[in-house]
Scaffold this active site. Structure first.
Site, short mmCIF file in Angstrom:
data_model
loop_
_atom_site.label_atom_id
_atom_site.label_comp_id
_atom_site.label_asym_id
_atom_site.label_seq_id
_atom_site.Cartn_x
_atom_site.Cartn_y
_atom_site.Cartn_z
N VAL A 61 0.81 -1.23 0.00
CA VAL A 61 0.00 0.00 0.00
C VAL A 61 0.84 1.28 0.00
CG1 VAL A 61 -2.02 -1.04 1.11
CG2 VAL A 61 -0.20 -0.05 2.53
N TYR A 62 2.14 1.18 0.23
CA TYR A 62 2.96 2.39 0.24
C TYR A 62 2.92 3.05 -1.14
CZ TYR A 62 5.15 0.80 4.63
OH TYR A 62 5.39 0.39 5.92
N SER A 63 2.45 4.29 -1.15
CA SER A 63 2.33 5.05 -2.41
C SER A 63 1.57 4.26 -3.46
CB SER A 63 3.70 5.46 -2.93
OG SER A 63 4.39 6.25 -1.97
N GLU A 64 0.56 3.50 -2.98
CA GLU A 64 -0.32 2.72 -3.86
C GLU A 64 0.47 1.77 -4.77
OE1 GLU A 64 -2.41 5.94 -5.70
OE2 GLU A 64 -3.91 6.02 -4.10
#
Length: 349
Positions: A61-64
């Site tokens: 999920v980091y920076s999508e």
């Protein structure tokens, strides 16, 4: 750089782990945390590898997903031998619009690992972690799905992040009963200004020989030395735009006051003292450090060479100690009474 045994496994990881939350953010929460592009991220990863860091942590999920993509491409561009790096990522958060595009279900885990492997350009993930507790999915379903990934070779080890002690113990019990791969690590928040972990999680980790990875070791920058009662933070610094994790600020300032004195005496940064304190805690396996600049990363790396004295550790412990809570104070009383009786018996011969 020292290397520490990872829980009860035979794996060794560096005492500092490079976090990639600052990679690829463009808007929303990720834009506040960091927006490093490919070349900047490669500069950080290259410097970390050169310093002896063999452990890199990211999440889907980091920076999508861009953090994983940038990390994978950086390892390829820098030609880092696969056996020289331990890559960790996480699954749980929402990655799509489907009702099944989040959580710790078998459905989402199986989809998530394939997507992470593709973005990272790897044939396996060294440490695959559940990024939080899913109250909907039975723990047994999650543990079985992770075991399948280990058996299939997609994942080497499994871990968890942000779970309570009882939840982890339940998962460990299921894994032992059914002969499944167990959680080998917990990734959790732990700082000199936030020692809540010590109440229940630390005793459990020690008892079960589970490794500890520390996230946000500077409390979202609060312990960096940029902040204090009489210090105005730089405009645009992380805590001014993203006030997380929650901290008792006055208590944190008390800690900063003590650490600032120690830092000035040693001619090092407050951040180095805060990181060094964590590295002196026996339960800690690796401390995750994130950075936006190479100079910031270098300052964090330097903390690994600091050896705090017993007096310095005592000064920090005194100002940062948790207030006693039930049943802790009762257990301490019972343990103290028992120790006193034992000492008296030994004296009597």
């Amino acid at each position: 750089m020292q290397y520490r045994k990872f829980g009860r496994t035979g794996l060794f990881v560096s005492e500092l782990c490079l976090g990639t939350m600052t990679f690829g953010g463009s808007s929303g929460i990720w834009g506040h945390i960091g927006n490093l592009e490919q070349s900047e991220a490669e500069g950080l990863i290259g410097r970390a590898i050169d310093a002896g860091i063999n452990f890199i942590d990211t999440a889907d999920v980091y920076s999508e997903g861009r953090s994983e993509t940038i990390t994978g491409q950086a390892l390829r561009n820098l030609k880092v031998p696969r056996e020289n790096v331990v890559v960790a990522t996480k699954v749980l958060g929402e990655t799509g619009k489907s009702p099944n595009s989040a959580g710790a279900s078998r459905y989402h885990i199986m989809d998530g690992v394939k997507a992470s492997l593709r973005r990272l350009q790897l044939d396996h993930i060294d440490l695959y972690q559940i990024h939080g507790f899913d109250p909907v999915t039975p723990i047994e379903e999650t543990v079985r799905a992770l075991d399948n990934l280990v058996q299939q070779g997609h994942v080497r080890y499994v871990g968890v992040s942000n779970w309570a002690a009882w939840q982890i113990m339940k998962a460990l019990g299921i894994a032992e009963r059914e002969g499944l791969a167990r959680f080998e690590s917990l990734q959790a928040y732990y700082t000199v200004a936030g020692r809540d972990l010590e109440r229940e999680l630390v005793p459990m980790l020690r008892s079960e020989n589970v490794g500890l990875m520390v996230w946000s070791p500077l409390a979202g920058g609060l312990l960096s030395g940029k902040y204090g009662r009489n210090t105005e933070a730089e405009q645009g610094s992380r805590r001014t735009t993203f006030d997380f994790p929650p901290v008792n600020v006055e208590r944190a300032y008390d800690c900063i006051d003590v650490m600032r004195g120690l830092a000035e005496a040693r001619e090092v940064s407050v951040a180095q003292i805060a990181l060094a304190w964590l590295l002196h805690q026996p339960v800690v396996t690796s401390v995750i450090v994130g950075a936006k600049r190479v100079a910031q990363l270098d300052d964090n790396i330097a903390a690994a060479s600091i050896r705090l004295t017993a007096e310095e550790l005592a000064a920090i412990d005194k100002v940062s100690a948790l207030p006693s809570e039930y049943p802790g104070w009762m257990l301490e009383r019972q343990g103290g009474n028992r120790a006193q009786k034992l000492a008296e018996a030994l004296r009597r011969g």
